[in-house]
Design a protein around this motif. Structure first.
Motif, mmCIF file in Angstrom:
data_model
loop_
_atom_site.group_PDB
_atom_site.id
_atom_site.type_symbol
_atom_site.label_atom_id
_atom_site.label_comp_id
_atom_site.label_asym_id
_atom_site.label_seq_id
_atom_site.Cartn_x
_atom_site.Cartn_y
_atom_site.Cartn_z
ATOM 1 N N VAL A 131 45.483 -69.819 72.291
ATOM 2 C CA VAL A 131 44.456 -68.891 72.765
ATOM 3 C C VAL A 131 43.338 -68.718 71.745
ATOM 4 O O VAL A 131 42.171 -68.583 72.111
ATOM 5 N N LEU A 134 41.006 -71.532 72.155
ATOM 6 C CA LEU A 134 40.296 -71.376 73.435
ATOM 7 C C LEU A 134 39.183 -70.354 73.312
ATOM 8 O O LEU A 134 38.045 -70.605 73.731
ATOM 9 N N LEU A 135 39.472 -69.193 72.741
ATOM 10 C CA LEU A 135 38.453 -68.156 72.594
ATOM 11 C C LEU A 135 37.307 -68.622 71.695
ATOM 12 O O LEU A 135 36.138 -68.322 71.967
ATOM 13 N N ARG A 137 36.268 -71.708 71.326
ATOM 14 C CA ARG A 137 35.463 -72.677 72.078
ATOM 15 C C ARG A 137 34.612 -72.005 73.157
ATOM 16 O O ARG A 137 33.561 -72.515 73.524
ATOM 17 N N LEU A 138 35.062 -70.868 73.663
ATOM 18 C CA LEU A 138 34.320 -70.156 74.716
ATOM 19 C C LEU A 138 33.223 -69.248 74.170
ATOM 20 O O LEU A 138 32.381 -68.774 74.935
ATOM 21 N N ILE A 178 36.021 -76.503 79.299
ATOM 22 C CA ILE A 178 36.877 -75.990 78.219
ATOM 23 C C ILE A 178 38.190 -75.441 78.781
ATOM 24 O O ILE A 178 39.264 -75.727 78.261
ATOM 25 N N VAL A 179 38.103 -74.668 79.855
ATOM 26 C CA VAL A 179 39.303 -74.049 80.430
ATOM 27 C C VAL A 179 40.217 -75.110 81.050
ATOM 28 O O VAL A 179 41.429 -75.093 80.831
ATOM 29 N N ARG A 181 40.402 -78.303 80.319
ATOM 30 C CA ARG A 181 40.999 -79.092 79.223
ATOM 31 C C ARG A 181 42.116 -78.315 78.535
ATOM 32 O O ARG A 181 43.178 -78.862 78.230
ATOM 33 N N PHE A 182 41.899 -77.030 78.312
ATOM 34 C CA PHE A 182 42.935 -76.193 77.691
ATOM 35 C C PHE A 182 44.190 -76.162 78.551
ATOM 36 O O PHE A 182 45.302 -76.322 78.050
ATOM 37 N N GLU A 186 47.857 -77.562 77.518
ATOM 38 C CA GLU A 186 49.012 -76.653 77.519
ATOM 39 C C GLU A 186 50.121 -77.175 78.432
ATOM 40 O O GLU A 186 51.299 -77.103 78.095
#
Length: 198
Positions: A131, A134-135, A137-138, A178-179, A181-182, A186
């Motif tokens: 996470v 992810l955060l 990258r966002l 991004i989401v 790919r994440f 996962e």
């Protein structure tokens, strides 16, 4: 610092090109006119773009060693230095264009350090798994989208609409990529963990 200086100089030059093409004495142009140079200037000279510079430089400096304990400090230092260099280059190029008068306020120097350090640290987290990565990258695409709601740049409604459309489209595509790919990474990680467990 070279990346920051290049960004600051390019932003100042694009602003100059935009102003040279603008016919602000024409009422029609002032209320509804626009140019490609003005849109490019608007995109480069937006807060989210400067924030993105600090995040990108923080990532560039630490991408090979993101897991080291010193990565956050290195990213923070890189982000602050990049924004300081960008501010200096912007002011220098503006000064040359304005006949030697420096135009940068001390506020921008202070903001470069205060905002550049945490943004550079965010950049250092981009390659981290989970996470936190992810955060990180966002941060830039979400920040760009939010700025278009809270403080849309542009001198008239047409320029604001074009700027919003370009930024929102790019932000939506980036966030989606991004989401997705994440989620794929996962899912792959969980499948590998399940296959390895007895």
């Amino acid at each position: 610092m070279a990346v920051g200086a290049g960004f600051g100089a390019a932003t100042s030059l694009m602003n100059a090109l935009s102003h040279s093409e603008a016919d602000l004495e024409s009422r029609a142009y002032a209320t509804s006119g626009w140019s490609i140079a003005e849109i490019m200037s608007l995109l480069l000279d937006s807060g989210w773009a400067w924030a993105g510079l600090a995040v990108a430089v923080g990532w560039l400096v630490t991408r090979a060693r993101a897991s080291r304990p010193s990565a956050l400090a290195q990213g923070a230092a890189a982000g602050a230095l990049a924004l300081l260099a960008a501010t200096a280059a912007y002011g220098f190029v503006d000064g040359i264009r304005n006949g030697g008068q420096l135009s940068e306020s001390p506020v921008w120097w202070v903001a470069s350090v205060i905002l550049g350090a945490p943004l550079g640290a965010v950049g250092a987290c981009v390659n981290r798994p989970g996470v936190i990565g992810l955060l990180a990258r966002l941060t830039v695409p979400v920040g760009a989208a939010v700025q278009m709601v809270v403080l849309p740049p542009g001198r008239n409604e047409v320029v604001q609409t074009i700027g919003r459309t370009v930024v929102w489209t790019a932000a939506a595509v980036s966030i989606g990529f991004i989401v997705v790919r994440f989620l794929l990474v996962e899912r792959r990680r969980r499948s590998s963990a399940a296959a390895e467990s007895p």
